[in-house]
Design a protein around this motif. Structure first.
Motif, PDB file in Angstrom:
ATOM      1  N   ALA A  27     -49.551  40.137  11.182  1.00  0.00           N
ATOM      2  CA  ALA A  27     -49.719  38.979  12.061  1.00  0.00           C
ATOM      3  C   ALA A  27     -50.287  39.404  13.414  1.00  0.00           C
ATOM      4  O   ALA A  27     -51.160  38.730  13.978  1.00  0.00           O
ATOM      5  N   TYR A  28     -49.791  40.531  13.946  1.00  0.00           N
ATOM      6  CA  TYR A  28     -50.333  41.053  15.207  1.00  0.00           C
ATOM      7  C   TYR A  28     -51.810  41.425  15.051  1.00  0.00           C
ATOM      8  O   TYR A  28     -52.644  41.072  15.890  1.00  0.00           O
ATOM      9  N   GLU A  29     -52.123  42.139  13.976  1.00  0.00           N
ATOM     10  CA  GLU A  29     -53.512  42.554  13.763  1.00  0.00           C
ATOM     11  C   GLU A  29     -54.436  41.355  13.578  1.00  0.00           C
ATOM     12  O   GLU A  29     -55.540  41.316  14.133  1.00  0.00           O
ATOM     13  N   ASP A  30     -53.996  40.366  12.803  1.00  0.00           N
ATOM     14  CA  ASP A  30     -54.810  39.169  12.598  1.00  0.00           C
ATOM     15  C   ASP A  30     -55.046  38.423  13.900  1.00  0.00           C
ATOM     16  O   ASP A  30     -56.145  37.928  14.158  1.00  0.00           O
ATOM     17  N   PHE A  31     -54.008  38.334  14.726  1.00  0.00           N
ATOM     18  CA  PHE A  31     -54.149  37.638  15.999  1.00  0.00           C
ATOM     19  C   PHE A  31     -55.174  38.337  16.884  1.00  0.00           C
ATOM     20  O   PHE A  31     -56.044  37.684  17.476  1.00  0.00           O
ATOM     21  N   TYR A  32     -55.101  39.651  16.951  1.00  0.00           N
ATOM     22  CA  TYR A  32     -56.027  40.380  17.824  1.00  0.00           C
ATOM     23  C   TYR A  32     -57.457  40.335  17.300  1.00  0.00           C
ATOM     24  O   TYR A  32     -58.396  40.266  18.087  1.00  0.00           O
ATOM     25  N   THR A  33     -57.633  40.355  16.001  1.00  0.00           N
ATOM     26  CA  THR A  33     -58.998  40.268  15.468  1.00  0.00           C
ATOM     27  C   THR A  33     -59.560  38.861  15.606  1.00  0.00           C
ATOM     28  O   THR A  33     -60.758  38.697  15.858  1.00  0.00           O
ATOM     29  N   ARG A  34     -58.717  37.838  15.465  1.00  0.00           N
ATOM     30  CA  ARG A  34     -59.212  36.461  15.558  1.00  0.00           C
ATOM     31  C   ARG A  34     -59.472  36.028  17.001  1.00  0.00           C
ATOM     32  O   ARG A  34     -60.289  35.151  17.250  1.00  0.00           O
ATOM     33  N   THR A  35     -58.765  36.646  17.954  1.00  0.00           N
ATOM     34  CA  THR A  35     -58.941  36.246  19.354  1.00  0.00           C
ATOM     35  C   THR A  35     -59.864  37.174  20.124  1.00  0.00           C
ATOM     36  O   THR A  35     -60.051  36.985  21.333  1.00  0.00           O
ATOM     37  N   LYS A  36     -60.414  38.165  19.450  1.00  0.00           N
ATOM     38  CA  LYS A  36     -61.301  39.101  20.138  1.00  0.00           C
ATOM     39  C   LYS A  36     -62.534  38.339  20.635  1.00  0.00           C
ATOM     40  O   LYS A  36     -63.227  37.670  19.880  1.00  0.00           O
ATOM     41  N   GLY A  37     -62.797  38.430  21.906  1.00  0.00           N
ATOM     42  CA  GLY A  37     -63.956  37.785  22.493  1.00  0.00           C
ATOM     43  C   GLY A  37     -63.697  36.357  22.954  1.00  0.00           C
ATOM     44  O   GLY A  37     -64.585  35.736  23.546  1.00  0.00           O
ATOM     45  N   LEU A  38     -62.520  35.783  22.687  1.00  0.00           N
ATOM     46  CA  LEU A  38     -62.217  34.423  23.141  1.00  0.00           C
ATOM     47  C   LEU A  38     -61.705  34.443  24.574  1.00  0.00           C
ATOM     48  O   LEU A  38     -61.054  35.397  25.001  1.00  0.00           O
ATOM     49  N   ASN A  39     -61.993  33.374  25.277  1.00  0.00           N
ATOM     50  CA  ASN A  39     -61.475  33.211  26.623  1.00  0.00           C
ATOM     51  C   ASN A  39     -59.995  32.869  26.528  1.00  0.00           C
ATOM     52  O   ASN A  39     -59.598  31.996  25.765  1.00  0.00           O
ATOM     53  N   ARG A  40     -59.171  33.540  27.313  1.00  0.00           N
ATOM     54  CA  ARG A  40     -57.729  33.335  27.226  1.00  0.00           C
ATOM     55  C   ARG A  40     -57.293  31.942  27.674  1.00  0.00           C
ATOM     56  O   ARG A  40     -56.188  31.519  27.377  1.00  0.00           O
ATOM     57  N   ARG A  41     -58.139  31.232  28.361  1.00  0.00           N
ATOM     58  CA  ARG A  41     -57.779  29.890  28.820  1.00  0.00           C
ATOM     59  C   ARG A  41     -58.349  28.786  27.925  1.00  0.00           C
ATOM     60  O   ARG A  41     -58.141  27.616  28.192  1.00  0.00           O
ATOM     61  N   SER A  42     -58.998  29.164  26.861  1.00  0.00           N
ATOM     62  CA  SER A  42     -59.579  28.153  25.981  1.00  0.00           C
ATOM     63  C   SER A  42     -58.501  27.554  25.075  1.00  0.00           C
ATOM     64  O   SER A  42     -57.457  28.152  24.822  1.00  0.00           O
ATOM     65  N   LEU A  48     -54.259  29.499  18.745  1.00  0.00           N
ATOM     66  CA  LEU A  48     -54.005  30.702  17.956  1.00  0.00           C
ATOM     67  C   LEU A  48     -52.799  31.469  18.493  1.00  0.00           C
ATOM     68  O   LEU A  48     -52.005  32.018  17.714  1.00  0.00           O
ATOM     69  N   ASP A  49     -52.656  31.500  19.817  1.00  0.00           N
ATOM     70  CA  ASP A  49     -51.529  32.194  20.425  1.00  0.00           C
ATOM     71  C   ASP A  49     -50.213  31.514  20.054  1.00  0.00           C
ATOM     72  O   ASP A  49     -49.230  32.177  19.724  1.00  0.00           O
ATOM     73  N   ALA A  55     -45.184  32.548  14.260  1.00  0.00           N
ATOM     74  CA  ALA A  55     -45.082  33.393  13.068  1.00  0.00           C
ATOM     75  C   ALA A  55     -44.284  34.657  13.355  1.00  0.00           C
ATOM     76  O   ALA A  55     -43.423  35.061  12.564  1.00  0.00           O
ATOM     77  N   VAL A  56     -44.542  35.273  14.500  1.00  0.00           N
ATOM     78  CA  VAL A  56     -43.836  36.507  14.857  1.00  0.00           C
ATOM     79  C   VAL A  56     -42.362  36.218  15.124  1.00  0.00           C
ATOM     80  O   VAL A  56     -41.483  36.996  14.733  1.00  0.00           O
ATOM     81  N   ALA A  57     -42.057  35.083  15.750  1.00  0.00           N
ATOM     82  CA  ALA A  57     -40.661  34.734  16.017  1.00  0.00           C
ATOM     83  C   ALA A  57     -39.899  34.527  14.709  1.00  0.00           C
ATOM     84  O   ALA A  57     -38.758  34.975  14.565  1.00  0.00           O
ATOM     85  N   LEU A  58     -40.518  33.853  13.742  1.00  0.00           N
ATOM     86  CA  LEU A  58     -39.864  33.644  12.447  1.00  0.00           C
ATOM     87  C   LEU A  58     -39.620  34.965  11.724  1.00  0.00           C
ATOM     88  O   LEU A  58     -38.529  35.205  11.186  1.00  0.00           O
TER      89      LEU A  58
END
Length: 150
Positions: A27-42, A48-49, A55-58
């Motif tokens: 889940a961590y790896e997928d999140f980082y690959t899917r958000t690579k290059g995205l603006n954090r304020r979008s 996605l965050d 998912a990580v909390a569950l």
């Protein structure tokens, strides 16, 4: 209960913990690959965050629940003391933490450490007399062998 059933249950619990930890890492790896290059304020990043945090909390809640159950099972088997549960629901102390995701308590790091040390002390108290007698028997056997050795 047969020895085989106990071993298979233990194996299944360990396998489930391993799978949950791998899923959390994925889940961590997928999140980082899917958000690579995205603006954090979008909006896409925030969506996605949120999904990632959920998912990580569950997964983390289930891992904590299984680890707590495994440690308590070991403590009860060796009759080791377990820290007291909080009396009021949804309250916490230094040994137990309330998990909102699963709706139950799990041991904190300090609680796990104390239970592990208590179990280790009980195991040590159980085996220490046997080990000393085994050492005496081996010494006596070595003495007999050395006396009768030509």
């Amino acid at each position: 209960m047969g020895v085989g059933k106990v071993l298979f249950d233990w194996r299944d619990r360990r396998y489930r913990l391993i799978q949950l930890r791998l899923e959390r890492e994925k889940a961590y790896e997928d999140f980082y690959t899917r958000t690579k290059g995205l603006n954090r304020r979008s909006e896409e990043y925030e969506s996605l965050d949120g999904d990632h945090q959920n998912a990580v909390a569950l997964l983390s809640a289930e891992i904590g629940r299984l680890e707590t159950l495994d440690l308590l099972r070991r403590a009860y088997r060796w009759r080791a003391p377990v820290p007291g549960h909080p009396v009021l629901p949804e309250t916490e102390n230094e040994h137990w933490a309330w998990n909102r995701v699963i709706g139950g308590y799990h041991l904190t790091t300090k609680g796990m450490r104390e239970v592990r040390h208590a179990v280790a002390a009980e195991v040590d108290l159980y085996y220490k007399p046997w080990l000393s007698w085994a050492a005496i028997a081996i010494s006596f056997l070595a003495l007999i062998v050395s006396v009768f050795k030509p």
